[in-house]
Design an enzyme around this catalytic site. Structure first.
Site, PDB file in Angstrom:
ATOM      1  N   ARG A  50      37.388  33.141  -1.531  1.00 33.36           N
ATOM      2  CA  ARG A  50      37.117  33.157  -2.983  1.00 33.36           C
ATOM      3  C   ARG A  50      37.090  31.996  -3.303  1.00 33.36           C
ATOM      4  O   ARG A  50      36.388  31.107  -4.081  1.00 33.36           O
ATOM      5  CB  ARG A  50      38.315  33.793  -3.573  1.00 33.36           C
ATOM      6  N   TYR A 102      18.309  31.719 -23.828  1.00 31.08           N
ATOM      7  CA  TYR A 102      18.176  33.045 -22.935  1.00 31.08           C
ATOM      8  C   TYR A 102      19.059  34.177 -23.514  1.00 31.08           C
ATOM      9  O   TYR A 102      20.199  33.746 -23.834  1.00 31.08           O
ATOM     10  CB  TYR A 102      18.681  32.793 -21.576  1.00 31.08           C
ATOM     11  N   ASP A 174      21.068  24.230 -19.719  1.00 29.54           N
ATOM     12  CA  ASP A 174      20.576  25.228 -18.676  1.00 29.54           C
ATOM     13  C   ASP A 174      19.170  24.747 -17.974  1.00 29.54           C
ATOM     14  O   ASP A 174      18.176  24.572 -18.793  1.00 29.54           O
ATOM     15  CB  ASP A 174      20.467  26.583 -19.409  1.00 29.54           C
ATOM     16  N   LYS A 199      16.498  32.724 -10.271  1.00 28.15           N
ATOM     17  CA  LYS A 199      14.946  32.696 -10.642  1.00 28.15           C
ATOM     18  C   LYS A 199      14.306  31.667  -9.688  1.00 28.15           C
ATOM     19  O   LYS A 199      14.320  31.996  -8.522  1.00 28.15           O
ATOM     20  CB  LYS A 199      15.073  32.032 -12.182  1.00 28.15           C
TER      21      LYS A 199
END
Ligand SMILES: *Cc1c(COP(=O)(O)O)cnc(C)c1O
Length: 382
Positions: A50, A102, A174, A199
């Site tokens: 983690r 978005y 972003d 993406k």
């Protein structure tokens, strides 16, 4: 000498081939959740995945190299990356955001950020004066997408930096649509960059991933702390897929951009198409600003057709292009933003932005442009 971008997509800042066990050429997938310790109290290496994992670390180092970041964390999705960014703030803090965000980021801000005491103003950040006018005493950050999703508005990042400096705000960008191949927001004044790695960065429509890149060591430390504490981590296997995708980022993007320009020009000549939004077209209102801050236009096109019937016909009749959400992969996709990516944006806001029943968005893949145009032609014009 520093390597060029294309080389760093494969190796980062160093050739890591020699460092892998057995001189494995690709980074191995280390599935281990835990690692043994050599000495008591020595935490210099890996201990628990983690916190950090060797496969993921390779990926994070490459992203840091590409964006010019002090540090990068790889997350389980783009939305996990945006969530980490929200976790940096506390009750009462206010954000000024691009109005054309978005849809998932809007949903997160409005439905999770707000109930947790954060406040958001959505403005047209392509207009610096309107952006500055929205700032309040409790404003802490500007949150920008450029070009925006899905209406392709261009925000001047240098102007945003000036505003951020005047009001002591963080500038968060972003960079999903352009990737560092076409735009490096840290060079333009950003403090934090978020990505949906789902993406272009991974690029094959087969993995969910996200990134938070930080410019300063102080922010890097705060983001790392949230990351290891909350567990928004990317799995070793998905890290591998992302590493594999990144190696071809420049060649994919060049072809995607060529296809986008060819399709945008063709769309413009169709009688049933009313308006085409592609930053690579010289008459796009943001073209000049875009050219001053980016090295390319990418593979996203949106457009208005003459009727809802034409829009629906196009979506249902495409055969090579897939009617699907998402973007950035090697397969071309066509989306109906009103009902898909932006369904959670309130109707009035959507209508104001032009996201209505005649509005479509294409993400170009790396297929042959003539095949893509022939497919659109049979779908729209039959
Ligand atoms: C897809 C996307 C996101 C969210 O990323 P996921 O990987 O789907 O969670 C955030 N910002 C932009 C611009 C996107 O396109």
């Amino acid at each position: 000498m520093a390597y060029h971008f294309e080389t760093r997509c494969i190796y980062g800042d160093r050739s890591n081939v020699t460092e892998h066990p057995y001189r494995s050429i690709p980074t191995p997938i280390f599935l281990a959740s835990a690692f043994g310790h050599e000495r008591i109290g020595d935490f210099s290496s890996y201990s628990y995945s983690r916190v950090s994992n060797p496969t993921r670390s390779d990926l994070e180092e490459i992203l840091s190299s590409l964006e010019g970041a002090a540090d990068t964390v790889a997350t389980s999705s783009g939305m996990a990356a945006v969530s980490i960014v929200l976790d940096l703030f506390s009750i009462g803090d206010h954000f000024v955001c691009s109005e054309d965000l978005y849809g998932g980021s809007f949903r997160l801000f409005d439905n999770i950020g707000r109930p947790h005491g954060l406040n958001f103003s959505f403005v047209n950040t392509a207009d610096p004066a309107a952006t500055e006018a929205a700032i309040r005493p409790e404003t802490r950050a500007l949150y920008i997408e450029t070009p925006s999703n899905p209406t392709m508005q261009v925000t001047d990042l240098r102007a945003m930096r000036e505003i951020a400096d005047r009001h002591r705000l963080l500038l968060i960008v972003d960079n999903t649509f352009l990737t560092p191949y076409f735009q490096t927001p840290f060079d333009l004044g950003a403090d934090i960059i978020v990505h949906s790695g789902t993406k272009y960065l991974s690029g094959h429509n087969d993995v969910l991933a996200g990134f938070v890149c930080t410019k300063s060591p102080e922010l890097a430390e705060r983001v790392r702390f949230i990351y290891k504490t909350t567990g928004y981590t990317l799995s070793p296997f998905d890290s591998y897929l992302c590493l594999r995708g990144l190696k071809t980022l420049p060649v994919r993007l060049e072809r995607q951009q060529e296809n986008a320009l060819a399709i945008a020009k063709w769309l413009r000549e169709q009688p049933c198409v009313k308006q085409v939004y592609y930053t690579g077209l010289e008459d796009h209102p943001g073209h000049d600003i875009h050219c001053r801050q980016a090295r390319g236009f990418g593979g996203m096109i949106s457009f208005h057709v003459d009727s809802e019937e034409t829009a629906r016909k196009t979506l249902l009749n495409v055969q090579l292009i897939t009617f699907a959400e998402s973007l950035g992969g090697i397969e071309s996709l066509i989306t109906y933003p009103m009902l898909q990516t932006h369904e959670d944006v309130p109707k009035a806001q959507r209508e104001k932005l032009g996201i209505n029943d005649t509005f479509l968005r294409i993400s170009t893949g790396i297929e042959n442009a003539e095949d893509l145009i022939a497919d659109l032609d049979q779908a729209m014009n039959s």
